[in-house]
Design a protein around this motif. Structure first.
Motif, PDB file in Angstrom:
ATOM      1  N   MET A 152       0.851  -1.207   0.000  1.00 24.13           N
ATOM      2  CA  MET A 152       0.000   0.000   0.000  1.00 24.13           C
ATOM      3  C   MET A 152       0.880   1.249   0.000  1.00 24.13           C
ATOM      4  N   ALA A 153       0.512   2.216  -0.809  1.00 23.40           N
ATOM      5  CA  ALA A 153       1.294   3.449  -0.893  1.00 23.40           C
ATOM      6  C   ALA A 153       1.214   4.226   0.409  1.00 23.40           C
ATOM      7  N   GLU A 154       2.238   5.004   0.694  1.00 20.44           N
ATOM      8  CA  GLU A 154       2.251   5.859   1.871  1.00 20.44           C
ATOM      9  C   GLU A 154       1.296   7.041   1.681  1.00 20.44           C
ATOM     10  N   LEU A 155       0.839   7.619   2.832  1.00 12.21           N
ATOM     11  CA  LEU A 155      -0.110   8.734   2.765  1.00 12.21           C
ATOM     12  C   LEU A 155       0.466   9.894   1.970  1.00 12.21           C
ATOM     13  N   GLY A 156       1.738  10.188   2.173  1.00  6.24           N
ATOM     14  CA  GLY A 156       2.365  11.293   1.451  1.00  6.24           C
ATOM     15  C   GLY A 156       2.358  11.084  -0.043  1.00  6.24           C
ATOM     16  N   GLU A 157       2.591   9.851  -0.463  1.00  7.77           N
ATOM     17  CA  GLU A 157       2.579   9.535  -1.889  1.00  7.77           C
ATOM     18  C   GLU A 157       1.170   9.685  -2.466  1.00  7.77           C
ATOM     19  N   LEU A 158       0.156   9.233  -1.717  1.00  7.39           N
ATOM     20  CA  LEU A 158      -1.224   9.370  -2.176  1.00  7.39           C
ATOM     21  C   LEU A 158      -1.621  10.838  -2.307  1.00  7.39           C
ATOM     22  N   ARG A 159      -1.187  11.651  -1.365  1.00  3.89           N
ATOM     23  CA  ARG A 159      -1.511  13.083  -1.425  1.00  3.89           C
ATOM     24  C   ARG A 159      -0.822  13.747  -2.606  1.00  3.89           C
ATOM     25  N   GLN A 160       0.388  13.326  -2.904  1.00  8.75           N
ATOM     26  CA  GLN A 160       1.079  13.871  -4.067  1.00  8.75           C
ATOM     27  C   GLN A 160       0.328  13.527  -5.349  1.00  8.75           C
ATOM     28  N   GLU A 161      -0.203  12.305  -5.398  1.00  6.12           N
ATOM     29  CA  GLU A 161      -0.964  11.899  -6.566  1.00  6.12           C
ATOM     30  C   GLU A 161      -2.252  12.717  -6.691  1.00  6.12           C
ATOM     31  N   ILE A 162      -2.916  12.964  -5.543  1.00  3.47           N
ATOM     32  CA  ILE A 162      -4.112  13.821  -5.567  1.00  3.47           C
ATOM     33  C   ILE A 162      -3.770  15.218  -6.034  1.00  3.47           C
ATOM     34  N   ASP A 163      -2.643  15.764  -5.565  1.00  6.79           N
ATOM     35  CA  ASP A 163      -2.226  17.104  -5.991  1.00  6.79           C
ATOM     36  C   ASP A 163      -1.985  17.149  -7.500  1.00  6.79           C
ATOM     37  N   ARG A 164      -1.382  16.082  -8.043  1.00  2.65           N
ATOM     38  CA  ARG A 164      -1.141  16.024  -9.491  1.00  2.65           C
ATOM     39  C   ARG A 164      -2.466  16.018 -10.255  1.00  2.65           C
ATOM     40  N   ILE A 165      -3.411  15.224  -9.770  1.00  4.88           N
ATOM     41  CA  ILE A 165      -4.729  15.159 -10.422  1.00  4.88           C
ATOM     42  C   ILE A 165      -5.450  16.499 -10.314  1.00  4.88           C
ATOM     43  N   ASP A 166      -5.370  17.150  -9.130  1.00  9.79           N
ATOM     44  CA  ASP A 166      -6.011  18.456  -8.955  1.00  9.79           C
ATOM     45  C   ASP A 166      -5.440  19.477  -9.928  1.00  9.79           C
ATOM     46  N   SER A 167      -4.123  19.440 -10.118  1.00 13.71           N
ATOM     47  CA  SER A 167      -3.491  20.375 -11.062  1.00 13.71           C
ATOM     48  C   SER A 167      -4.043  20.167 -12.465  1.00 13.71           C
ATOM     49  N   GLU A 168      -4.240  18.910 -12.841  1.00 17.54           N
ATOM     50  CA  GLU A 168      -4.795  18.609 -14.163  1.00 17.54           C
ATOM     51  C   GLU A 168      -6.249  19.076 -14.256  1.00 17.54           C
TER      52      GLU A 168
END
Length: 383
Positions: A1-17
């Motif tokens: 399972m990915a770490e919380l920080g990694e998941l948040r980074q992925e959410i930030d990338r999606i939000d930017s898009e």
């Protein structure tokens, strides 16, 4: 399972898009606005918007369907608002024209003196409110709230002063209903501290009292005190000052009135009990009305009456618009629509300077969400 920080980074990338695509969508929407201007088309296309919202539901998993519909509705609302702004078609909006004309013809200073109609008799709280609003009011007393509106509507008085809301007893619904019936406008409001006192003729004691007279609002505000007088009958009359006058003119030694302290001196009554309202922070808001809208500088409150479609989400969509424009709501209250079974209108008091662009954006686009929208005035409140 990915770490919380990694998941948040992925959410930030999606939000930017998402925001990149949102900006791209807005640019395309500008082209739509230009096309509609050229071809004389309306900004609001209900058929297409319904289709887009229905399509949003089909594009996501079932558990996200409702959220997707809400998101699409917000996107469509943002697109409409942007198109209205780009087209500058708010100039054709009847309510905005009314507001602009009112601002243009209203003097810079609120009048110091004027002919004012109030309900009741000498000593009424409405009189106290009028004296707070105007330095030298020429007051005409009318027997009912409806009579005050008629005085203003027929030009017998320039303004009317009426109670609209109490901090403990709530809104004075009759006044709101009459505001709609007579098509008058609120031009200023104020608050008056309300202290009710039990007044009686000299020589009457508390033990003697068998009947108490007052206005329904005052009776509501003193319910706890009155419950401690089990052998006393309570009677509703037109006004607290009328109650005091009636007691003073009565030949009975066992009657009393819930009224203001000035009425004691005015009508030669004794104070049997003072400040008998249930709560000490008891204030009543009064509205100053006029036959035509007058918007004085500094107006930062607006009252609206809205009838919404009888369908799920209609109130939510309107509230979302207030939120999107960062406009604070001071009051939201429903009232039944006469001659319509279980259908309601909504009264809004909103806090926003009338000169603010957010206010113009709201008034230019609110009509698309409502079956009916009545502008009741923009004003400042005198504290």
């Amino acid at each position: 399972m990915a770490e919380l920080g990694e998941l948040r980074q992925e959410i930030d990338r999606i939000d930017s898009e998402i925001f990149r695509l949102f900006t791209e969508r807005a640019e395309v929407s500008s082209g739509v606005a230009a096309y509609k201007r050229e071809h004389g088309l309306r900004v609001f296309d209900p058929t297409r918007e319904r289709a887009k919202v229905a399509d949003a539901e089909r594009r996501v998993p079932e558990d996200l369907a409702t959220y997707a519909q809400v998101l699409m509705e917000l996107l469509m609302e943002a697109s409409r608002a942007r198109q209205h702004a780009l087209l500058g078609d708010d100039a054709d909006d009847a309510t905005l024209r009314l507001i602009r004309e009112a601002r243009a013809r209203t003097p810079e200073l609120f009048p110091r003196s004027a002919h004012v109609a109030c309900q009741g008799v000498e000593g009424a709280y409405s009189q106290l409110a009028a004296e707070r609003l105007f330095r030298r009011p020429n007051i005409t007393f009318a027997p009912t709230f409806d009579a005050v509106f008629r005085c203003v509507g027929q030009g017998l008085a320039r303004y009317g002063v009426l109670p609209i809301e109490n901090s403990t007893a709530g809104s004075v619904n009759q006044v709101f209903d009459l505001l709609m019936e007579h098509s008058c406008y609120v031009v200023r409001t104020t608050r008056v501290k309300v202290d009710h006192n039990l007044l009686a003729k000299p020589g009457t004691t508390l033990a003697d009292v068998r009947d108490v007279y007052s206005h329904q609002q005052a009776i509501n505000q003193c319910a706890e005190y009155l419950s401690g007088l089990p052998d006393v009958r309570v009677h509703v009359c037109e006004n607290t000052a009328v109650a005091a006058k009636r007691v003073a003119e009565s030949d009975r030694p066992d009657v009393a009135a819930l009224s203001s302290l000035p009425c004691a001196g005015l009508y030669g009554l004794d104070v049997l009990s003072s400040c008998v309202q249930d709560r000490d922070n008891n204030y009543t808001r009064f509205a100053c009305i006029a036959a035509k809208p007058q918007i004085f500088p500094g107006a930062d409150r607006t009252s609206l009456m809205v009838v919404l479609p009888h369908e799920p989400g209609s109130l939510y969509k309107l509230l979302a618009k207030f939120y999107a424009l960062d406009i604070n709501l001071l009051k939201l209250e429903s009232r039944p629509i006469p001659e319509r079974d279980f259908e309601f209108m909504f009264y809004f008091d909103l806090e926003c300077p009338v000169a603010a662009p957010e206010f113009t954006a709201l008034m230019a686009s609110i009509g698309g969400l409502c079956q009916e929208c009545r502008y009741l005035g923009s004003y400042a409140e005198v504290i």
